[in-house]
Design an enzyme around this catalytic site. Structure first.
Site, short mmCIF file in Angstrom:
data_model
loop_
_atom_site.label_atom_id
_atom_site.label_comp_id
_atom_site.label_asym_id
_atom_site.label_seq_id
_atom_site.Cartn_x
_atom_site.Cartn_y
_atom_site.Cartn_z
N HIS A 189 -1.08 -9.66 -4.79
CA HIS A 189 -0.57 -10.48 -3.47
C HIS A 189 -1.84 -10.91 -2.61
O HIS A 189 -2.83 -9.96 -2.58
CB HIS A 189 0.45 -9.61 -2.88
CG HIS A 189 1.14 -10.05 -1.86
ND1 HIS A 189 0.70 -10.43 -0.50
CD2 HIS A 189 2.62 -10.48 -1.79
CE1 HIS A 189 1.62 -11.31 -0.03
NE2 HIS A 189 2.65 -11.07 -0.58
N ALA A 190 -1.67 -11.94 -1.96
CA ALA A 190 -2.64 -12.40 -1.16
C ALA A 190 -2.93 -11.73 0.30
O ALA A 190 -4.00 -11.64 0.71
CB ALA A 190 -2.38 -13.91 -0.83
#
Length: 382
Positions: free
Chosen positions: A230-231
C-alpha cells in the site's frame, strides 16, 4: 412495486451500444427487470466475434448481453432508421456509444428525440466525453488505463508499468453510466423530464482512484508505483510465507498491536518508528523482515489462520476460478444459471446488489442476432 417484482420492471431501454462499457451498463439494468432492446448492425456486435467461444458462441458476448432482446437495424437504411426512431420515442432510456456527432447525423440525438419524447433519458458513453480536446479520439480499455495514470501506478517500483488484469476502464464506465441513468430516472419521477447523461471512460476511471486523487489534488504530490505494498500504510500488502503468499491489511494502531502479537514481535507496537501509519510505511522494510521471519516456517493458509484468529484482516491469494466457485460467491448469488437455446444451461454473472422483495436468477441468456426482430417490429404494429 409488487411482491417479487424486479426494480426496473416496466422500463424500456433502447441499447445502441457494443463491445463492453455500454453493454455492461445495460446488462446491469436487464438483470433488474428492464426490457433492454439491443440494436445491432447486420454483422452484429463485435463481441459476437471475439472469444473465448463455446459451441460457436462468444462467452464474452453472453456475459455482457445477458437478458436482452436483439433486433438488427441498418441505420444507413431509411426504413430501419425509422424503426429505430419509433423505438426511441417509446423508450424510457436510450444508450449509445458512437463517436460524438454520429447520432446527430442520424437524427437520433438527444435534442431531436426529446422534442417528441420529453421524458427520455439519453445516455452517451464514450472514451472521452462529448467535449474536450480528445472527444473524437477512439478509446479502448488499455488506452484509458494508460491515459488515466492507473497503468503508471500499477507494478513494481523498479519495473515497467503494467495494465490491470481486467478491462477496468470499460467496467467503471458501464457502472457509472448505469448509475447516471438511475439518477436521471429518479429525477424524471419528480419532474417528468429526462436528462442527457454524458459518461466518459476516462472520467470514470480517473474517479475510481480516490487515494491517488487526494495526493495529487490536495497535497500536490506525485503518486508512484508501490508494487504489492500500500502507498500509505504498512503492513498492508502481499507477503511470502514458507509456501505461498498471503495478503494482510493493517490500518490502525489497534490492529497493528494485534498483528505484532501474532508474529511474536509485541515490542514493535511500542517502537517509535511504528507510531503511525505514515511512519510504519516509511519503515516498511523492517516490518517485511519481521513478517518473513515469522511466516517463513508456515504455509500461507497457516499464516492467514493465525492472523484471522486475532482479528487481523488477512487472506490467501485466490485464483479467479477459486473466487467464482467459493462458498461466499455462491451464498451471495453472484452467478446464476440461464438456458441457452444452443449451449443449454450456462452460468452467467449477475449484478451484485441485493434488493428486498426482488428475486435473483430466472434470467434470459444473451440473444441470438436479430432473435427478437420480428417480435419487436410487431410491438410497433408492423
Amino acid at each position: 412495486m409488487t411482491e417479487n417484482a424486479r426494480p426496473l420492471a416496466g422500463i424500456t431501454v433502447l441499447d445502441f451500444t457494443r463491445v463492453l462499457a455500454g453493454p455492461y451498463a445495460t446488462a446491469l439494468m436487464a438483470d433488474l427487470g428492464a426490457d433492454v432492446i439491443k440494436v445491432e448492425a447486420p454483422g452484429g456486435d463485435e463481441y459476437r466475434h471475439i472469444g473465448p467461444f463455446l459451441g460457436g458462441e462468444s462467452a464474452l458476448f453472453q456475459t455482457a448481453n445477458r437478458g436482452k432482446r436483439s433486433i438488427v437495424l441498418d441505420l444507413r437504411s431509411p426504413a430501419d432508421l425509422a424503426v429505430a426512431r419509433d423505438l426511441a420515442l417509446r423508450a424510457d432510456v436510450v444508450v449509445e456509444n458512437f463517436r460524438p456527432g454520429v447520432m446527430a447525423r442520424l437524427g437520433l440525438d438527444a435534442a431531436t428525440l426529446q422534442m417528441d419524447n420529453p421524458g427520455l433519458v439519453y445516455a452517451s458513453v464514450s472514451g472521452f466525453g462529448q467535449n474536450g480536446p480528445h472527444a473524437v479520439r477512439p478509446a479502448y480499455d488499455i488506452i484509458v488505463q494508460a491515459m488515466s495514470g492507473l497503468m503508471d501506478l500499477t507494478g513494481e517500483p523498479a519495473a515497467a508499468p503494467t495494465m490491470v488484469g481486467e478491462a477496468l476502464a470499460d467496467v467503471a464506465g458501464g457502472l457509472f453510466a448505469a448509475w447516471g441513468i438511475m439518477v436521471a430516472l429518479f429525477d424524471r419521477s419528480r419532474t417528468g423530464r429526462g436528462r442527457v447523461v454524458d459518461l466518459a471512460l476516462f472520467d470514470a476511471l480517473l474517479s475510481m482512484m480516490p487515494s491517488a486523487a487526494s495526493r495529487v489534488l490536495v497535497c500536490d504530490a506525485d503518486p508512484a508505483r508501490t508494487g504489492n505494498r500500500h502507498a500509505l500504510s504498512a503492513p498492508f500488502g502481499v507477503y511470502p510465507a514458507g509456501q505461498g503468499h498471503f495478503a494482510v491489511a493493517v490500518l490502525n494502531d489497534k490492529l497493528f498491536a494485534g498483528f505484532c502479537a501474532v508474529i511474536g514481535q509485541p515490542g514493535l507496537a511500542g517502537d517509535p518508528r511504528m507510531a503511525s501509519d505514515e511512519s510504519r510505511r516509511t519503515h516498511e522494510p523492517v516490518l517485511a523482515g519481521a513478517i518473513a521471519q515469522w511466516a517463513g516456517g508456515l504455509t500461507a493458509a497457516q499464516a492467514v489462520a493465525a492472523l484471522s484468529a486475532a482479528g487481523v484482516p488477512a487472506s490467501e491469494l485466490a485464483s479467479v476460478r477459486d473466487a467464482w466457485r467459493s462458498d461466499q460467491a455462491r451464498a451471495r448469488g453472484l452467478a446464476s444459471p440461464v438456458d441457452h437455446p444452443l449451449l443449454g444451461p450456462i452460468s452467467l454473472p449477475e449484478q451484485p446488489v441485493h434488493f428486498s422483495g426482488s428475486p435473483r436468477g430466472a434470467r434470459r441468456a444473451a440473444p441470438g442476432l436479430d432473435e427478437h426482430g420480428a417480435e419487436i417490429r410487431a410491438e410497433l404494429g408492423m
